[in-house]
Design an enzyme around this catalytic site. Structure first.
Site, mmCIF file in Angstrom:
data_model
loop_
_atom_site.group_PDB
_atom_site.id
_atom_site.type_symbol
_atom_site.label_atom_id
_atom_site.label_comp_id
_atom_site.label_asym_id
_atom_site.label_seq_id
_atom_site.Cartn_x
_atom_site.Cartn_y
_atom_site.Cartn_z
ATOM 1 N N ASP A 148 -10.535 1.571 7.146
ATOM 2 C CA ASP A 148 -9.341 1.083 7.846
ATOM 3 C C ASP A 148 -9.155 -0.377 7.435
ATOM 4 O O ASP A 148 -9.897 -0.878 6.592
ATOM 5 C CB ASP A 148 -9.560 1.238 9.365
ATOM 6 C CG ASP A 148 -8.261 1.378 10.138
ATOM 7 O OD1 ASP A 148 -7.392 0.495 10.001
ATOM 8 O OD2 ASP A 148 -8.109 2.359 10.878
ATOM 9 N N ASP B 103 -5.618 6.948 16.158
ATOM 10 C CA ASP B 103 -5.647 6.214 14.887
ATOM 11 C C ASP B 103 -7.081 6.220 14.372
ATOM 12 O O ASP B 103 -7.879 5.330 14.656
ATOM 13 C CB ASP B 103 -5.132 4.788 15.080
ATOM 14 C CG ASP B 103 -4.800 4.141 13.740
ATOM 15 O OD1 ASP B 103 -4.959 4.800 12.686
ATOM 16 O OD2 ASP B 103 -4.386 2.968 13.736
ATOM 17 N N ALA B 104 -7.400 7.290 13.650
ATOM 18 C CA ALA B 104 -8.784 7.592 13.295
ATOM 19 C C ALA B 104 -9.023 7.603 11.786
ATOM 20 O O ALA B 104 -10.140 7.475 11.329
ATOM 21 C CB ALA B 104 -9.173 8.950 13.874
ATOM 22 N N LYS B 105 -7.960 7.783 11.020
ATOM 23 C CA LYS B 105 -8.030 7.786 9.549
ATOM 24 C C LYS B 105 -9.157 8.679 9.024
ATOM 25 O O LYS B 105 -9.933 8.289 8.169
ATOM 26 C CB LYS B 105 -8.117 6.354 9.025
ATOM 27 C CG LYS B 105 -6.900 5.524 9.481
ATOM 28 C CD LYS B 105 -6.783 4.196 8.829
ATOM 29 C CE LYS B 105 -5.486 3.479 9.168
ATOM 30 N NZ LYS B 105 -5.353 3.023 10.572
ATOM 31 N N ARG B 106 -9.214 9.904 9.545
ATOM 32 C CA ARG B 106 -10.215 10.856 9.115
ATOM 33 C C ARG B 106 -9.781 11.527 7.821
ATOM 34 O O ARG B 106 -8.657 11.318 7.338
ATOM 35 C CB ARG B 106 -10.450 11.909 10.209
ATOM 36 C CG ARG B 106 -10.953 11.330 11.542
ATOM 37 C CD ARG B 106 -12.313 10.665 11.406
ATOM 38 N NE ARG B 106 -12.922 10.362 12.708
ATOM 39 C CZ ARG B 106 -12.958 9.166 13.278
ATOM 40 N NH1 ARG B 106 -12.411 8.126 12.685
ATOM 41 N NH2 ARG B 106 -13.565 8.989 14.443
#
Lengths: 272, 272
Positions: free
Chosen positions: A96, B91-94
Protein backbone atom coordinates in the site's frame (compact mmCIF):
# COMPACT_ATOMS: atom_id res chain seq x y z
CA UNK A 1 17.07 -14.24 10.83
CA UNK A 2 20.14 -13.29 8.75
CA UNK A 3 21.09 -14.72 5.38
CA UNK A 4 24.10 -16.40 6.97
CA UNK A 5 21.91 -18.07 9.59
CA UNK A 6 19.47 -19.24 6.93
CA UNK A 7 22.28 -20.69 4.85
CA UNK A 8 23.67 -22.48 7.91
CA UNK A 9 20.28 -24.09 8.54
CA UNK A 10 20.22 -25.23 4.92
CA UNK A 11 23.66 -26.80 5.37
CA UNK A 12 22.80 -28.45 8.68
CA UNK A 13 19.54 -29.94 7.43
CA UNK A 14 20.68 -30.47 3.84
CA UNK A 15 17.34 -29.05 2.85
CA UNK A 16 15.79 -25.93 1.35
CA UNK A 17 12.25 -27.04 2.10
CA UNK A 18 9.55 -24.56 3.08
CA UNK A 19 6.38 -26.13 4.43
CA UNK A 20 3.28 -24.12 3.52
CA UNK A 21 0.74 -23.99 6.31
CA UNK A 22 -2.38 -23.53 4.14
CA UNK A 23 -4.45 -24.95 6.93
CA UNK A 24 -8.10 -25.38 6.01
CA UNK A 25 -10.71 -26.29 8.63
CA UNK A 26 -12.52 -28.34 5.97
CA UNK A 27 -9.47 -30.45 5.21
CA UNK A 28 -7.99 -31.29 8.59
CA UNK A 29 -8.74 -34.74 10.04
CA UNK A 30 -12.05 -35.18 11.81
CA UNK A 31 -10.51 -36.25 15.12
CA UNK A 32 -9.02 -32.76 15.44
CA UNK A 33 -12.29 -30.94 14.86
CA UNK A 34 -13.30 -31.40 18.51
CA UNK A 35 -10.32 -29.68 20.15
CA UNK A 36 -10.44 -26.03 21.20
CA UNK A 37 -8.26 -24.73 18.35
CA UNK A 38 -8.15 -27.33 15.55
CA UNK A 39 -6.07 -25.10 13.25
CA UNK A 40 -3.31 -24.63 15.80
CA UNK A 41 -3.39 -28.27 16.92
CA UNK A 42 -3.01 -29.39 13.29
CA UNK A 43 -0.14 -26.96 12.67
CA UNK A 44 1.55 -27.96 15.93
CA UNK A 45 1.63 -31.62 14.91
CA UNK A 46 2.75 -30.77 11.37
CA UNK A 47 5.60 -28.68 12.81
CA UNK A 48 6.56 -31.43 15.30
CA UNK A 49 6.76 -33.95 12.46
CA UNK A 50 8.49 -31.84 9.80
CA UNK A 51 10.86 -29.53 11.72
CA UNK A 52 13.79 -31.89 11.12
CA UNK A 53 13.45 -31.42 7.37
CA UNK A 54 12.14 -27.88 6.92
CA UNK A 55 14.16 -24.65 6.98
CA UNK A 56 11.06 -22.46 6.63
CA UNK A 57 7.34 -22.42 7.44
CA UNK A 58 4.94 -20.31 5.44
CA UNK A 59 1.44 -19.74 6.82
CA UNK A 60 -0.83 -18.56 4.01
CA UNK A 61 -2.50 -15.64 5.76
CA UNK A 62 -5.78 -15.83 3.82
CA UNK A 63 -6.58 -19.17 5.45
CA UNK A 64 -6.40 -17.56 8.90
CA UNK A 65 -7.98 -14.24 7.95
CA UNK A 66 -11.04 -16.04 6.57
CA UNK A 67 -11.79 -17.22 10.13
CA UNK A 68 -11.94 -13.77 11.69
CA UNK A 69 -10.25 -12.84 15.01
CA UNK A 70 -10.07 -16.52 16.04
CA UNK A 71 -8.00 -17.24 12.94
CA UNK A 72 -5.50 -14.55 13.90
CA UNK A 73 -5.16 -16.14 17.33
CA UNK A 74 -4.45 -19.54 15.71
CA UNK A 75 -1.87 -17.82 13.50
CA UNK A 76 -0.16 -16.15 16.46
CA UNK A 77 0.02 -19.44 18.35
CA UNK A 78 1.39 -21.18 15.27
CA UNK A 79 4.07 -18.53 14.81
CA UNK A 80 5.04 -18.79 18.49
CA UNK A 81 5.40 -22.55 18.05
CA UNK A 82 7.73 -22.38 15.04
CA UNK A 83 11.28 -23.02 16.33
CA UNK A 84 13.37 -19.83 16.28
CA UNK A 85 16.01 -21.35 14.02
CA UNK A 86 13.41 -21.96 11.30
CA UNK A 87 12.61 -19.07 8.96
CA UNK A 88 9.01 -17.85 9.15
CA UNK A 89 7.17 -16.37 6.18
CA UNK A 90 3.87 -14.50 6.36
CA UNK A 91 2.44 -15.18 2.91
CA UNK A 92 0.27 -12.09 2.95
CA UNK A 93 1.04 -10.28 -0.34
CA UNK A 94 0.49 -6.88 1.23
CA UNK A 95 1.42 -3.52 -0.33
CA UNK A 96 0.00 0.00 0.00
CA UNK A 97 1.20 3.61 0.16
CA UNK A 98 4.09 4.30 2.50
CA UNK A 99 2.42 5.00 5.85
CA UNK A 100 -0.05 2.15 5.34
CA UNK A 101 2.69 -0.32 4.35
CA UNK A 102 4.39 0.82 7.55
CA UNK A 103 1.40 -0.44 9.49
CA UNK A 104 1.40 -3.77 7.64
CA UNK A 105 5.09 -4.03 8.57
CA UNK A 106 4.13 -3.32 12.17
CA UNK A 107 1.41 -6.00 12.03
CA UNK A 108 3.75 -8.74 10.78
CA UNK A 109 7.11 -7.70 12.26
CA UNK A 110 6.08 -6.22 15.63
CA UNK A 111 2.56 -7.27 16.65
CA UNK A 112 3.58 -10.66 15.27
CA UNK A 113 7.25 -11.52 14.91
CA UNK A 114 7.55 -13.05 11.44
CA UNK A 115 10.99 -13.12 9.79
CA UNK A 116 9.52 -12.15 6.43
CA UNK A 117 6.43 -11.20 4.48
CA UNK A 118 5.44 -11.52 0.83
CA UNK A 119 4.73 -8.11 -0.76
CA UNK A 120 3.10 -7.06 -4.06
CA UNK A 121 5.08 -4.62 -6.26
CA UNK A 122 2.40 -2.69 -8.20
CA UNK A 123 2.49 0.44 -6.01
CA UNK A 124 6.27 0.76 -6.19
CA UNK A 125 9.06 1.81 -3.85
CA UNK A 126 7.17 3.40 -0.99
CA UNK A 127 4.93 0.34 -0.71
CA UNK A 128 8.00 -1.86 -0.18
CA UNK A 129 10.60 0.22 1.66
CA UNK A 130 8.79 0.42 5.05
CA UNK A 131 9.26 -3.35 5.38
CA UNK A 132 12.98 -2.98 4.63
CA UNK A 133 13.62 -0.68 7.57
CA UNK A 134 13.47 -3.57 10.06
CA UNK A 135 16.76 -5.23 10.92
CA UNK A 136 17.01 -8.94 10.08
CA UNK A 137 13.53 -8.92 8.55
CA UNK A 138 12.82 -9.68 4.93
CA UNK A 139 10.61 -8.61 2.06
CA UNK A 140 9.75 -11.40 -0.37
CA UNK A 141 8.56 -9.48 -3.43
CA UNK A 142 6.29 -10.96 -6.09
CA UNK A 143 8.28 -11.08 -9.31
CA UNK A 144 7.21 -14.01 -11.46
CA UNK A 145 4.27 -16.05 -10.23
CA UNK A 146 3.15 -19.39 -11.62
CA UNK A 147 -0.62 -18.93 -11.66
CA UNK A 148 -2.76 -18.55 -14.79
CA UNK A 149 -3.08 -14.78 -14.32
CA UNK A 150 0.69 -14.29 -14.28
CA UNK A 151 0.38 -14.04 -18.08
CA UNK A 152 -1.86 -10.97 -17.86
CA UNK A 153 0.69 -8.33 -16.85
CA UNK A 154 3.97 -9.89 -15.67
CA UNK A 155 4.94 -10.96 -19.20
CA UNK A 156 3.76 -7.81 -21.00
CA UNK A 157 6.64 -6.53 -23.10
CA UNK A 158 7.88 -3.04 -22.37
CA UNK A 159 9.13 -0.60 -24.96
CA UNK A 160 12.70 -1.34 -23.82
CA UNK A 161 12.15 -4.99 -24.81
CA UNK A 162 11.93 -6.32 -21.27
CA UNK A 163 8.92 -8.04 -19.75
CA UNK A 164 7.31 -6.25 -16.79
CA UNK A 165 8.60 -8.85 -14.29
CA UNK A 166 12.18 -8.05 -15.35
CA UNK A 167 11.59 -4.34 -14.73
CA UNK A 168 10.23 -5.27 -11.29
CA UNK A 169 13.39 -7.29 -10.54
CA UNK A 170 15.83 -4.68 -11.82
CA UNK A 171 14.24 -1.69 -10.09
CA UNK A 172 13.33 -3.35 -6.82
CA UNK A 173 16.72 -5.01 -6.36
CA UNK A 174 18.10 -1.49 -5.83
CA UNK A 175 15.62 -0.77 -3.01
CA UNK A 176 17.10 -3.44 -0.80
CA UNK A 177 19.84 -6.03 -1.06
CA UNK A 178 20.24 -9.82 -0.91
CA UNK A 179 20.31 -9.61 2.90
CA UNK A 180 16.79 -8.21 3.22
CA UNK A 181 14.99 -9.08 -0.01
CA UNK A 182 13.95 -12.30 -1.68
CA UNK A 183 11.72 -12.86 -4.71
CA UNK A 184 8.73 -15.06 -5.38
CA UNK A 185 9.65 -16.93 -8.56
CA UNK A 186 7.19 -19.50 -9.90
CA UNK A 187 8.36 -23.01 -10.71
CA UNK A 188 6.22 -23.96 -13.66
CA UNK A 189 8.75 -22.66 -16.17
CA UNK A 190 12.24 -24.00 -15.40
CA UNK A 191 14.18 -21.95 -17.92
CA UNK A 192 12.45 -18.76 -16.70
CA UNK A 193 13.99 -19.30 -13.27
CA UNK A 194 17.37 -19.32 -14.99
CA UNK A 195 16.62 -15.97 -16.61
CA UNK A 196 15.62 -14.50 -13.24
CA UNK A 197 18.79 -15.92 -11.66
CA UNK A 198 20.90 -14.00 -14.19
CA UNK A 199 19.21 -10.71 -13.23
CA UNK A 200 19.49 -11.21 -9.46
CA UNK A 201 22.34 -13.69 -8.90
CA UNK A 202 22.58 -13.32 -5.11
CA UNK A 203 18.96 -13.11 -3.90
CA UNK A 204 17.04 -15.99 -2.39
CA UNK A 205 13.98 -17.12 -4.35
CA UNK A 206 10.84 -18.41 -2.71
CA UNK A 207 9.53 -20.96 -5.18
CA UNK A 208 5.90 -22.01 -4.87
CA UNK A 209 4.34 -24.49 -7.21
CA UNK A 210 6.47 -27.59 -6.69
CA UNK A 211 4.27 -30.61 -6.11
CA UNK A 212 0.52 -29.96 -6.29
CA UNK A 213 1.10 -26.97 -8.60
CA UNK A 214 3.27 -29.06 -10.89
CA UNK A 215 6.83 -27.70 -11.03
CA UNK A 216 9.90 -29.94 -11.16
CA UNK A 217 12.30 -29.73 -8.22
CA UNK A 218 15.18 -30.90 -10.39
CA UNK A 219 14.61 -28.07 -12.89
CA UNK A 220 14.23 -25.47 -10.15
CA UNK A 221 17.58 -26.48 -8.64
CA UNK A 222 19.34 -26.74 -11.98
CA UNK A 223 18.29 -23.29 -13.16
CA UNK A 224 17.75 -21.46 -9.89
CA UNK A 225 20.45 -22.45 -7.42
CA UNK A 226 23.45 -20.27 -6.63
CA UNK A 227 26.54 -20.94 -4.53
CA UNK A 228 24.64 -20.29 -1.30
CA UNK A 229 21.67 -22.36 -2.39
CA UNK A 230 19.52 -19.26 -2.92
CA UNK A 231 16.31 -21.26 -2.91
CA UNK A 232 13.42 -21.93 -0.60
CA UNK A 233 11.07 -24.37 -2.29
CA UNK A 234 7.59 -24.56 -0.88
CA UNK A 235 5.26 -27.50 -0.63
CA UNK A 236 1.90 -27.09 1.06
CA UNK A 237 -0.85 -29.58 0.22
CA UNK A 238 1.58 -32.32 -0.81
CA UNK A 239 2.90 -32.43 2.75
CA UNK A 240 0.21 -31.25 5.13
CA UNK A 241 -2.60 -33.27 3.54
CA UNK A 242 -0.51 -36.36 2.71
CA UNK A 243 -2.50 -38.29 5.30
CA UNK A 244 -6.20 -37.80 5.96
CA UNK A 245 -6.70 -39.53 9.31
CA UNK A 246 -4.89 -39.83 12.63
CA UNK A 247 -1.75 -40.62 10.62
CA UNK A 248 -1.62 -37.13 9.04
CA UNK A 249 1.47 -36.17 11.05
CA UNK A 250 3.54 -39.24 10.21
CA UNK A 251 2.43 -39.07 6.56
CA UNK A 252 3.49 -35.41 6.44
CA UNK A 253 6.83 -36.43 7.96
CA UNK A 254 7.35 -39.06 5.24
CA UNK A 255 6.66 -36.54 2.46
CA UNK A 256 8.89 -33.89 4.03
CA UNK A 257 11.68 -36.43 4.50
CA UNK A 258 11.34 -37.56 0.90
CA UNK A 259 11.64 -33.99 -0.40
CA UNK A 260 14.58 -33.33 1.92
CA UNK A 261 16.32 -36.39 0.48
CA UNK A 262 15.86 -35.12 -3.06
CA UNK A 263 17.07 -31.68 -1.99
CA UNK A 264 20.21 -33.13 -0.39
CA UNK A 265 21.16 -34.71 -3.72
CA UNK A 266 20.51 -31.46 -5.59
CA UNK A 267 22.45 -29.36 -3.08
CA UNK A 268 25.48 -31.57 -3.55
CA UNK A 269 25.06 -31.56 -7.32
CA UNK A 270 24.52 -27.83 -7.95
CA UNK A 271 25.57 -25.85 -4.88
CA UNK A 272 28.59 -27.10 -2.95
CA UNK B 1 -25.18 -2.78 -2.71
CA UNK B 2 -26.01 -2.34 -6.40
CA UNK B 3 -24.77 0.45 -8.66
CA UNK B 4 -28.32 1.80 -8.88
CA UNK B 5 -28.60 1.93 -5.07
CA UNK B 6 -25.25 3.66 -4.80
CA UNK B 7 -26.25 6.24 -7.38
CA UNK B 8 -29.54 6.86 -5.54
CA UNK B 9 -27.64 7.53 -2.31
CA UNK B 10 -25.46 10.00 -4.19
CA UNK B 11 -28.56 11.77 -5.48
CA UNK B 12 -30.30 11.81 -2.09
CA UNK B 13 -27.26 13.14 -0.21
CA UNK B 14 -25.90 15.23 -3.10
CA UNK B 15 -22.54 13.82 -2.17
CA UNK B 16 -19.93 11.37 -3.41
CA UNK B 17 -17.92 11.51 -0.21
CA UNK B 18 -16.14 8.47 1.15
CA UNK B 19 -14.84 8.84 4.71
CA UNK B 20 -11.62 6.92 5.28
CA UNK B 21 -11.46 5.28 8.69
CA UNK B 22 -7.65 5.26 9.06
CA UNK B 23 -8.10 5.10 12.79
CA UNK B 24 -4.83 5.28 14.69
CA UNK B 25 -4.68 4.65 18.44
CA UNK B 26 -1.93 7.29 18.69
CA UNK B 27 -4.07 9.97 17.09
CA UNK B 28 -7.47 9.62 18.69
CA UNK B 29 -8.37 12.02 21.51
CA UNK B 30 -7.07 11.20 24.97
CA UNK B 31 -10.52 11.09 26.59
CA UNK B 32 -11.31 8.03 24.44
CA UNK B 33 -8.19 6.12 25.41
CA UNK B 34 -9.83 4.93 28.63
CA UNK B 35 -12.86 3.19 27.12
CA UNK B 36 -12.89 -0.56 26.42
CA UNK B 37 -12.52 -0.25 22.65
CA UNK B 38 -11.20 3.23 21.77
CA UNK B 39 -10.94 2.46 18.03
CA UNK B 40 -14.59 1.44 17.75
CA UNK B 41 -15.80 4.28 20.00
CA UNK B 42 -13.94 6.80 17.82
CA UNK B 43 -15.34 5.28 14.60
CA UNK B 44 -18.85 5.17 16.05
CA UNK B 45 -18.82 8.87 16.83
CA UNK B 46 -17.27 9.70 13.44
CA UNK B 47 -20.01 7.68 11.72
CA UNK B 48 -22.74 9.33 13.84
CA UNK B 49 -21.48 12.76 12.87
CA UNK B 50 -20.75 12.20 9.17
CA UNK B 51 -23.41 9.70 7.99
CA UNK B 52 -25.60 12.54 6.66
CA UNK B 53 -22.87 13.56 4.23
CA UNK B 54 -21.05 10.32 3.36
CA UNK B 55 -22.10 7.70 0.82
CA UNK B 56 -19.21 5.38 1.68
CA UNK B 57 -16.92 4.44 4.57
CA UNK B 58 -13.51 2.96 3.96
CA UNK B 59 -11.67 1.36 6.86
CA UNK B 60 -7.98 1.05 5.99
CA UNK B 61 -7.39 -2.54 7.04
CA UNK B 62 -3.70 -2.09 7.94
CA UNK B 63 -4.66 0.14 10.86
CA UNK B 64 -6.76 -2.67 12.37
CA UNK B 65 -4.45 -5.53 11.41
CA UNK B 66 -1.55 -3.83 13.20
CA UNK B 67 -3.43 -4.30 16.48
CA UNK B 68 -3.79 -8.07 16.22
CA UNK B 69 -7.05 -9.97 16.93
CA UNK B 70 -8.40 -7.03 18.98
CA UNK B 71 -8.10 -4.82 15.92
CA UNK B 72 -10.17 -7.24 13.86
CA UNK B 73 -12.87 -7.11 16.54
CA UNK B 74 -12.89 -3.30 16.39
CA UNK B 75 -13.15 -3.56 12.60
CA UNK B 76 -16.09 -5.99 12.77
CA UNK B 77 -17.93 -3.75 15.23
CA UNK B 78 -17.26 -0.73 13.02
CA UNK B 79 -18.57 -2.52 9.94
CA UNK B 80 -21.70 -3.61 11.84
CA UNK B 81 -22.26 0.01 12.84
CA UNK B 82 -22.07 1.43 9.30
CA UNK B 83 -25.67 2.03 8.13
CA UNK B 84 -26.73 -0.49 5.49
CA UNK B 85 -27.51 2.21 2.94
CA UNK B 86 -23.90 3.43 3.06
CA UNK B 87 -21.36 1.64 0.86
CA UNK B 88 -18.57 -0.11 2.81
CA UNK B 89 -15.06 -0.55 1.43
CA UNK B 90 -12.40 -2.82 2.92
CA UNK B 91 -9.22 -1.05 1.83
CA UNK B 92 -7.13 -4.19 1.99
CA UNK B 93 -5.33 -4.39 -1.37
CA UNK B 94 -5.39 -8.18 -1.35
CA UNK B 95 -4.59 -10.45 -4.31
CA UNK B 96 -3.18 -13.97 -4.60
CA UNK B 97 -3.62 -17.11 -6.72
CA UNK B 98 -7.21 -18.23 -7.29
CA UNK B 99 -7.97 -20.47 -4.31
CA UNK B 100 -6.23 -18.06 -1.92
CA UNK B 101 -8.04 -15.03 -3.35
CA UNK B 102 -11.20 -17.07 -2.79
CA UNK B 103 -10.36 -17.16 0.91
CA UNK B 104 -9.71 -13.43 1.03
CA UNK B 105 -13.11 -12.97 -0.61
CA UNK B 106 -14.59 -15.21 2.08
CA UNK B 107 -12.86 -13.15 4.80
CA UNK B 108 -14.24 -9.82 3.59
CA UNK B 109 -17.57 -10.83 1.99
CA UNK B 110 -18.73 -13.67 4.26
CA UNK B 111 -16.88 -13.67 7.61
CA UNK B 112 -17.29 -9.92 7.42
CA UNK B 113 -19.95 -8.41 5.17
CA UNK B 114 -18.20 -5.59 3.30
CA UNK B 115 -19.75 -4.33 0.06
CA UNK B 116 -16.35 -4.10 -1.60
CA UNK B 117 -12.62 -4.65 -1.28
CA UNK B 118 -9.58 -3.06 -2.92
CA UNK B 119 -7.51 -5.60 -4.88
CA UNK B 120 -4.00 -5.50 -6.43
CA UNK B 121 -3.72 -6.52 -10.11
CA UNK B 122 -0.17 -7.90 -10.44
CA UNK B 123 -1.15 -11.59 -10.32
CA UNK B 124 -3.84 -11.21 -12.99
CA UNK B 125 -7.28 -12.65 -13.65
CA UNK B 126 -7.42 -15.54 -11.19
CA UNK B 127 -6.39 -13.23 -8.35
CA UNK B 128 -9.39 -10.99 -9.10
CA UNK B 129 -12.20 -13.20 -10.36
CA UNK B 130 -12.98 -15.02 -7.07
CA UNK B 131 -14.11 -11.67 -5.64
CA UNK B 132 -16.38 -11.12 -8.67
CA UNK B 133 -18.40 -14.30 -8.06
CA UNK B 134 -20.32 -12.68 -5.18
CA UNK B 135 -23.61 -11.02 -6.05
CA UNK B 136 -23.82 -7.31 -5.28
CA UNK B 137 -20.23 -7.22 -4.07
CA UNK B 138 -17.49 -5.22 -5.68
CA UNK B 139 -13.81 -5.37 -6.58
CA UNK B 140 -12.05 -2.02 -6.52
CA UNK B 141 -8.91 -2.71 -8.53
CA UNK B 142 -5.72 -0.66 -8.22
CA UNK B 143 -5.17 1.04 -11.55
CA UNK B 144 -3.44 4.38 -11.12
CA UNK B 145 -2.34 5.28 -7.62
CA UNK B 146 -1.11 8.68 -6.47
CA UNK B 147 1.83 7.70 -4.29
CA UNK B 148 5.48 8.28 -5.12
CA UNK B 149 6.01 4.62 -6.12
CA UNK B 150 3.22 4.76 -8.72
CA UNK B 151 5.91 6.01 -11.09
CA UNK B 152 7.94 2.80 -10.76
CA UNK B 153 5.77 0.40 -12.78
CA UNK B 154 2.32 1.85 -13.47
CA UNK B 155 3.66 4.36 -15.98
CA UNK B 156 6.20 2.06 -17.67
CA UNK B 157 5.57 2.20 -21.41
CA UNK B 158 4.70 -1.06 -23.12
CA UNK B 159 5.78 -2.03 -26.60
CA UNK B 160 2.26 -1.26 -27.83
CA UNK B 161 2.74 2.34 -26.68
CA UNK B 162 0.45 2.08 -23.67
CA UNK B 163 1.47 2.55 -20.05
CA UNK B 164 1.07 -0.49 -17.80
CA UNK B 165 -1.89 1.06 -15.94
CA UNK B 166 -3.78 1.32 -19.25
CA UNK B 167 -3.17 -2.37 -19.94
CA UNK B 168 -4.50 -3.12 -16.45
CA UNK B 169 -7.65 -1.10 -17.15
CA UNK B 170 -8.27 -2.57 -20.59
CA UNK B 171 -7.73 -6.21 -19.64
CA UNK B 172 -9.39 -6.16 -16.25
CA UNK B 173 -12.50 -4.32 -17.47
CA UNK B 174 -13.33 -7.49 -19.41
CA UNK B 175 -13.15 -9.66 -16.25
CA UNK B 176 -16.10 -7.89 -14.68
CA UNK B 177 -18.38 -5.03 -15.56
CA UNK B 178 -19.36 -1.60 -14.21
CA UNK B 179 -21.82 -3.30 -11.83
CA UNK B 180 -19.16 -5.24 -9.93
CA UNK B 181 -15.86 -3.44 -10.54
CA UNK B 182 -14.51 -0.03 -9.69
CA UNK B 183 -10.99 1.34 -10.03
CA UNK B 184 -8.65 3.14 -7.68
CA UNK B 185 -7.60 6.23 -9.60
CA UNK B 186 -5.28 8.72 -7.88
CA UNK B 187 -6.19 12.39 -7.75
CA UNK B 188 -2.84 14.10 -7.94
CA UNK B 189 -2.94 14.32 -11.73
CA UNK B 190 -6.27 15.76 -12.92
CA UNK B 191 -5.79 15.22 -16.64
CA UNK B 192 -4.76 11.58 -16.00
CA UNK B 193 -8.21 10.93 -14.52
CA UNK B 194 -9.67 12.18 -17.82
CA UNK B 195 -7.54 9.68 -19.73
CA UNK B 196 -8.71 6.85 -17.49
CA UNK B 197 -12.34 7.99 -17.89
CA UNK B 198 -12.01 7.60 -21.67
CA UNK B 199 -10.85 3.97 -21.27
CA UNK B 200 -13.55 2.96 -18.78
CA UNK B 201 -16.44 5.41 -19.25
CA UNK B 202 -18.98 3.62 -17.05
CA UNK B 203 -17.00 2.36 -14.04
CA UNK B 204 -16.96 4.07 -10.67
CA UNK B 205 -13.57 5.41 -9.54
CA UNK B 206 -12.45 5.42 -5.93
CA UNK B 207 -10.28 8.52 -5.69
CA UNK B 208 -7.91 8.78 -2.74
CA UNK B 209 -5.62 11.71 -2.31
CA UNK B 210 -8.03 14.64 -2.09
CA UNK B 211 -7.24 16.80 0.93
CA UNK B 212 -4.19 15.70 2.93
CA UNK B 213 -2.68 14.02 -0.15
CA UNK B 214 -3.18 17.18 -2.21
CA UNK B 215 -5.56 16.53 -5.12
CA UNK B 216 -8.13 19.08 -6.27
CA UNK B 217 -11.78 18.08 -5.95
CA UNK B 218 -12.73 20.45 -8.76
CA UNK B 219 -10.27 18.81 -11.17
CA UNK B 220 -11.33 15.30 -10.17
CA UNK B 221 -14.98 16.13 -10.89
CA UNK B 222 -14.21 17.99 -14.11
CA UNK B 223 -12.14 15.18 -15.60
CA UNK B 224 -13.54 12.13 -13.85
CA UNK B 225 -17.31 12.45 -13.55
CA UNK B 226 -19.73 10.62 -15.82
CA UNK B 227 -23.52 10.90 -16.16
CA UNK B 228 -24.05 8.71 -13.08
CA UNK B 229 -21.41 10.56 -11.07
CA UNK B 230 -19.00 7.63 -11.28
CA UNK B 231 -16.88 8.92 -8.42
CA UNK B 232 -16.28 8.15 -4.79
CA UNK B 233 -13.82 10.67 -3.42
CA UNK B 234 -12.12 9.74 -0.18
CA UNK B 235 -10.97 11.95 2.65
CA UNK B 236 -9.46 10.37 5.74
CA UNK B 237 -7.24 12.53 7.94
CA UNK B 238 -8.84 15.81 6.80
CA UNK B 239 -12.12 14.68 8.35
CA UNK B 240 -11.44 12.25 11.17
CA UNK B 241 -8.61 14.26 12.73
CA UNK B 242 -10.13 17.71 12.08
CA UNK B 243 -10.59 18.09 15.85
CA UNK B 244 -8.13 16.84 18.43
CA UNK B 245 -10.19 16.97 21.65
CA UNK B 246 -13.73 16.19 22.79
CA UNK B 247 -14.93 18.20 19.78
CA UNK B 248 -13.49 15.71 17.25
CA UNK B 249 -16.95 14.52 16.22
CA UNK B 250 -18.43 17.95 15.57
CA UNK B 251 -15.24 19.09 13.82
CA UNK B 252 -15.39 16.00 11.60
CA UNK B 253 -19.03 16.82 10.86
CA UNK B 254 -18.09 20.37 9.80
CA UNK B 255 -15.40 19.09 7.41
CA UNK B 256 -17.67 16.42 5.94
CA UNK B 257 -20.47 18.96 5.49
CA UNK B 258 -18.08 21.37 3.80
CA UNK B 259 -16.93 18.71 1.32
CA UNK B 260 -20.53 17.64 0.68
CA UNK B 261 -21.40 21.25 -0.14
CA UNK B 262 -18.58 21.44 -2.67
CA UNK B 263 -19.64 18.10 -4.13
CA UNK B 264 -23.25 19.27 -4.50
CA UNK B 265 -22.09 22.16 -6.66
CA UNK B 266 -19.90 19.88 -8.78
CA UNK B 267 -22.64 17.27 -9.21
CA UNK B 268 -24.97 19.94 -10.57
CA UNK B 269 -22.24 21.36 -12.77
CA UNK B 270 -20.85 18.16 -14.33
CA UNK B 271 -23.30 15.31 -13.80
CA UNK B 272 -27.01 16.14 -13.96
Amino acid sequence: MTRQELFEQIKIKQSFLCVGLDTDLNKIPSHLQKVADPIFEFNKQIIDQTADFAVAYKPNIAFYEALGPKGWESLQKTLDYIPKNIFSIADAKRGDIGNTSGLYAKAFFETMDFDSITVAPYMGIDSVSPFLSYENKWVILLALTSNEGSLDFQFSELKNGKPVYQEVLEKSSKWGNPDNMMYVVGATRGEKIGEVRKIVPEHFFLVPGVGAQGGSLEEVAKYGMNSRCGLLVNSSRGIIYAGKGTDFGTEARKEAKKLQGEMEVLLNQYCY
